[in-house]
Scaffold this motif. Structure first.
Motif, PDB file in Angstrom:
ATOM      1  N   UNK A 389       0.990  -1.393  -0.187  1.00 35.27           N
ATOM      2  CA  UNK A 389      -0.269  -0.095  -0.009  1.00 35.27           C
ATOM      3  C   UNK A 389       0.881   1.464  -0.188  1.00 35.27           C
ATOM      4  N   UNK A 390       0.212   2.241   0.235  1.00 36.85           N
ATOM      5  CA  UNK A 390       0.733   3.576  -0.188  1.00 36.85           C
ATOM      6  C   UNK A 390       1.210   3.966   1.411  1.00 36.85           C
ATOM      7  N   UNK A 391       2.495   4.625   1.200  1.00 39.28           N
ATOM      8  CA  UNK A 391       3.036   5.008   2.466  1.00 39.28           C
ATOM      9  C   UNK A 391       2.394   6.966   2.695  1.00 39.28           C
ATOM     10  N   UNK A 392       1.742   7.114   2.255  1.00 39.64           N
ATOM     11  CA  UNK A 392       1.289   8.656   2.163  1.00 39.64           C
ATOM     12  C   UNK A 392      -0.185   8.238   2.215  1.00 39.64           C
ATOM     13  N   UNK A 393      -0.714  10.326   1.622  1.00 37.82           N
ATOM     14  CA  UNK A 393      -1.990   9.766   1.656  1.00 37.82           C
ATOM     15  C   UNK A 393      -2.409   8.564   0.070  1.00 37.82           C
ATOM     16  N   UNK A 394      -2.219   9.192  -1.050  1.00 41.48           N
ATOM     17  CA  UNK A 394      -2.538   9.239  -1.574  1.00 41.48           C
ATOM     18  C   UNK A 394      -2.818   8.001  -2.668  1.00 41.48           C
ATOM     19  N   UNK A 395      -4.026   7.588  -2.832  1.00 42.59           N
ATOM     20  CA  UNK A 395      -4.557   6.828  -3.635  1.00 42.59           C
ATOM     21  C   UNK A 395      -5.483   6.611  -4.413  1.00 42.59           C
ATOM     22  N   UNK A 396      -5.256   4.796  -4.898  1.00 42.21           N
ATOM     23  CA  UNK A 396      -5.690   4.843  -6.545  1.00 42.21           C
ATOM     24  C   UNK A 396      -7.016   4.020  -6.592  1.00 42.21           C
ATOM     25  N   UNK A 397      -7.501   4.770  -7.193  1.00 41.05           N
ATOM     26  CA  UNK A 397      -8.533   3.834  -8.032  1.00 41.05           C
ATOM     27  C   UNK A 397      -8.736   3.774  -9.527  1.00 41.05           C
ATOM     28  N   UNK A 398      -9.462   2.481  -9.563  1.00 37.77           N
ATOM     29  CA  UNK A 398      -9.636   2.377 -10.829  1.00 37.77           C
ATOM     30  C   UNK A 398      -8.338   2.734 -12.262  1.00 37.77           C
ATOM     31  N   UNK A 399      -7.230   2.930 -11.459  1.00 38.45           N
ATOM     32  CA  UNK A 399      -5.589   2.681 -12.156  1.00 38.45           C
ATOM     33  C   UNK A 399      -5.621   4.445 -11.975  1.00 38.45           C
ATOM     34  N   UNK A 400      -6.167   5.113 -11.143  1.00 37.33           N
ATOM     35  CA  UNK A 400      -5.486   6.390 -11.259  1.00 37.33           C
ATOM     36  C   UNK A 400      -5.255   6.712  -9.862  1.00 37.33           C
ATOM     37  N   UNK A 401      -4.553   7.391 -10.009  1.00 37.83           N
ATOM     38  CA  UNK A 401      -3.268   7.545  -8.531  1.00 37.83           C
ATOM     39  C   UNK A 401      -4.569   8.951  -8.362  1.00 37.83           C
TER      40      UNK A 401
END
Length: 501
Positions: A389-401
Motif C-alpha cells: 500500500x501507500x506510505x502517504x495519503x495518495x490512493x488509486x481508484x480504477x488505475x488513477x492515482x
C-alpha cells in the motif's frame, strides 16, 4: 543520438488501426506523419518543446504523437472530455496545440499557449532529425499533486523506446496480435497500449469510450474484431467485466491480459483468474519511472493472501529503503525506490518536490538518481515483491492515482462547505471508492449539486460515490482531522447520504 520507435513501424498495406468506421493501413498511417511533422517544424517545434495533443479517440492522436516525436519534440495528451478548467491546468507550459477543425474553436476560447496546428495539416517539406538525444524530453504526463494541482512529470526519450521494444519481445507480440486500446487519453499506459502492438506489426482496435463502458457492446466488439490482447487494463475494470453475463465466453479469446494501476488482489480473491485463459500479468510502476518497474506473471492458481507485483524488469532496479535511504532487513517493509534509465527528469516547475522525490541513488553510479514512490513493499524469499500500500495519503481508484487534497480543495470552494475530508471505502465486491466527509450548512444541498460543482473542475474518476454530512470532524490529539476515525466509523455515523440523492 538514438532512433525513435517510429523507425520500427512497418510500411506496408497490412491493417494497423481498426475503428468502427474505418481501417487504416500502416502505409496510410505513416503517410500522414511527416506532413504534420513538417507543419510543426515550420512553427518552430523541435527538441524540448511540448505539443499538447487534444483530439477525439481514433487514429488522429496516434498520428499526432508520431509527428511530434518525428520532430524530436515532446507530447502532452489531454482528454477532450475533461472540463475546460482541467484542460487549461494540464496544458499549461505547452508550446503548441494539435487538435481538429471541429475542436479548434473550443480551445481557441481557452487561450491555450502557442500556435494551433490541425491534425490533418500538411506543411512544406523540411529536414527532420534522424534521431533524438537520449536525454531530451519525450512526453509529459500528469499525476495528482498534494497541493491540489496536477504535477507534470517529465519523461525522457532514453528509456521510452527500449521499453516499448521490450514489451513486444517479452509479451511475444507479433503480426498476429490484435490489441484493444483501453488506457484513457493522457494516461501514460496509453503509450504501451497503442505503440507496442503497432511496433509488433499487429492490429490496434480503437473503440468509442461508450462502447468500452457497456459490457454487452464491449463483448460483442471483442468477438467482432477478434481481440486477443489487453496491455493496460485495471483490475477493477476486469472485475466489472467478470461480473457481467456472458463474461466467461467473451473473455476466452484473450491470450494476454496485462493489468496496471492498482492492486490485483480483489480480482484474484473473487476467482477472476479462471476467466482469463491466457497469460495474466500484473504490472507495477508509477508515471515517474516510465510506466513499468516490476511485473508478475499470475499462475493459474494464484496466492490471494499477498499482493504480488513481481520482480524488476530488465534495466530497472528496485530498492526497499527506510526513511534515511538505508536498505531494510530482508523480509521487512520498506519504501519502493526505483532506479535506472526510466527514472524521469522530475516535475515541471516543482523544484522542491522534484528534489524530495527524485534523489541521488546511494547505491548506484555517480550522478544516478532514484525515485521514491511512497509505496511500501517487502521482498519475499523468492525475490518477488509483495505490495503493502501507500506510505502517504495518495490512493488509486480504477488505475488513477489520486491525492484526496485535490478533491477536498474543490469541495471547499463550494460556499456551503466549511470543512472537507476525503477517505476511501470498499463495497461488497472489494472495489475501492471515494467518500467525501463534509461540514457546513448542507441540509438543503443535494448530492447532485455537489457533484455538479465538482464536475466543473475534476474528472469523473475523482468524483466521490458518497457524501457524508457531519456536524464536526473527529480530531487527533494535535488537532488535525482524524482520517482514520472517519474511515473506520460505523456507517450510520459516517453518512447521511440517503436523504440527499
Amino acid at each position: 543520438m538514438i532512433t525513435t520507435f517510429l523507425s520500427g513501424l512497418p510500411d506496408d498495406d497490412n491493417t494497423a488501426i481498426v475503428t468502427p468506421g474505418a481501417t487504416i493501413s500502416y502505409r496510410e498511417l505513416l503517410s500522414r506523419v511527416d506532413p504534420l511533422a513538417w507543419a510543426l517544424a515550420g512553427r518552430g517545434i523541435g527538441p524540448e518543446r511540448v505539443c499538447v495533443v487534444a483530439l477525439e479517440r481514433g487514429a488522429d492522436p496516434i498520428v499526432a504523437i508520431a509527428a511530434v516525436l518525428r520532430t524530436g519534440a515532446a507530447f502532452l495528451v489531454v482528454d477532450v472530455d475533461l472540463p475546460d478548467k482541467r484542460i487549461e491546468a494540464l496544458a499549461r507550459g505547452g508550446h503548441a496545440l494539435i487538435t481538429s477543425a471541429a475542436l479548434a474553436p473550443r480551445f481557441a476560447a481557452l487561450g491555450l499557449p502557442g500556435p494551433t496546428v490541425l491534425v490533418d495539416e500538411a506543411g512544406p517539406p523540411v529536414p527532420l532529425p534522424a534521431g533524438v538525444e537520449p536525454r531530451s524530453l519525450a512526453y509529459v504526463s500528469h499525476t495528482s499533486g498534494s497541493t491540489g494541482t496536477p504535477n507534470a512529470v517529465l519523461i525522457e526519450h532514453r528509456w521510452m523506446h527500449p521499453y516499448l521494444r521490450a514489451i513486444v519481445r517479452d509479451y511475444r507480440l507479433g503480426p498476429d496480435t490484435v490489441a484493444l486500446q483501453l488506457a484513457p487519453p493522457g494516461f501514460d499506459a496509453g503509450l504501451r497500449d497503442t505503440f507496442a502492438p503497432l511496433l509488433a506489426g499487429g492490429r490496434l482496435v480503437v473503440l468509442p469510450r461508450a462502447t468500452l463502458l457497456r459490457p454487452a457492446e464491449l463483448f460483442a466488439a471483442l468477438a467482432e474484431y477478434e481481440v486477443d490482447t489487453m496491455l493496460s487494463v485495471t483490475p477493477s475494470f476486469l472485475s466489472f467485466l467478470a461480473g457481467q453475463p456472458g463474461a466467461e465466453a467473451a473473455l476466452r479469446g484473450l491470450r494476454l491480459v496485462a493489468t496496471t494501476g492498482e492492486s490485483m488482489r480483489p480480482f484474484l480473491a473473487s476467482g477472476g483468474r479462471r476467466l482469463i485463459p491466457g497469460r495474466l500479468v500484473n504490472q507495477y510502476g508509477p508515471t515517474e519511472s516510465t510506466m513499468t518497474a516490476t511485473r508478475f506473471d499470475v499462475p493459474e492458481l494464484p496466492d490471494t493472501a499477498v499482493d504480488l507485483i513481481g520482480k524488476p524488469i530488465d534495466g530497472v532496479s528496485v530498492r526497499l529503503l527506510d526513511g534515511d535511504l538505508r536498505r531494510v532487513p530482508a523480509g521487512s517493509p520498506g519504501e519502493v525506490c526505483i532506479a535506472g534509465p526510466g527514472v524521469g527528469r522530475g516535475y515541471a516547475g516543482r523544484p522542491a518536490l522534484t528534489s524530495e522525490r527524485f534523489v541521488p541513488d546511494p547505491y548506484g553510479l555517480p550522478g544516478s538518481r532514484l525515485y521514491r514512490t511512497g509505496d511500501l513493499a517487502r521482498r519475499l524469499p523468492s525475490g518477488e515483491l509483495a505490495y503493502l500500500g501507500r506510505g502517504d495519503r495518495q490512493i488509486k481508484i480504477r488505475g488513477y492515482r489520486i491525492d484526496p487534497a485535490e478533491i477536498e480543495g474543490a469541495l471547499l470552494s463550494h460556499p456551503a462547505v466549511t470543512g472537507a475530508a476525503v477517505t476511501t471505502d470498499t463495497d461488497a465486491q472489494a472495489r475501492t471508492h471515494l467518500v467525501a466527509h463534509l461540514t457546513g450548512d448542507l441540509a438543503a444541498v443535494a448530492d447532485t449539486v455537489l457533484r455538479a460543482h465538482l464536475a466543473r473542475t475534476l474528472p469523473p474518476h475523482m468524483m466521490p460515490r458518497r457524501f457524508a454530512r457531519l456536524s464536526r470532524f473527529p480530531t487527533t490529539r494535535t488537532g488535525k482531522v482524524d482520517r482514520l476515525a472517519l474511515a473506520t466509523a460505523p456507517a450510520p455515523r459516517r453518512a447521511t447520504e440517503g436523504t440527499h440523492r
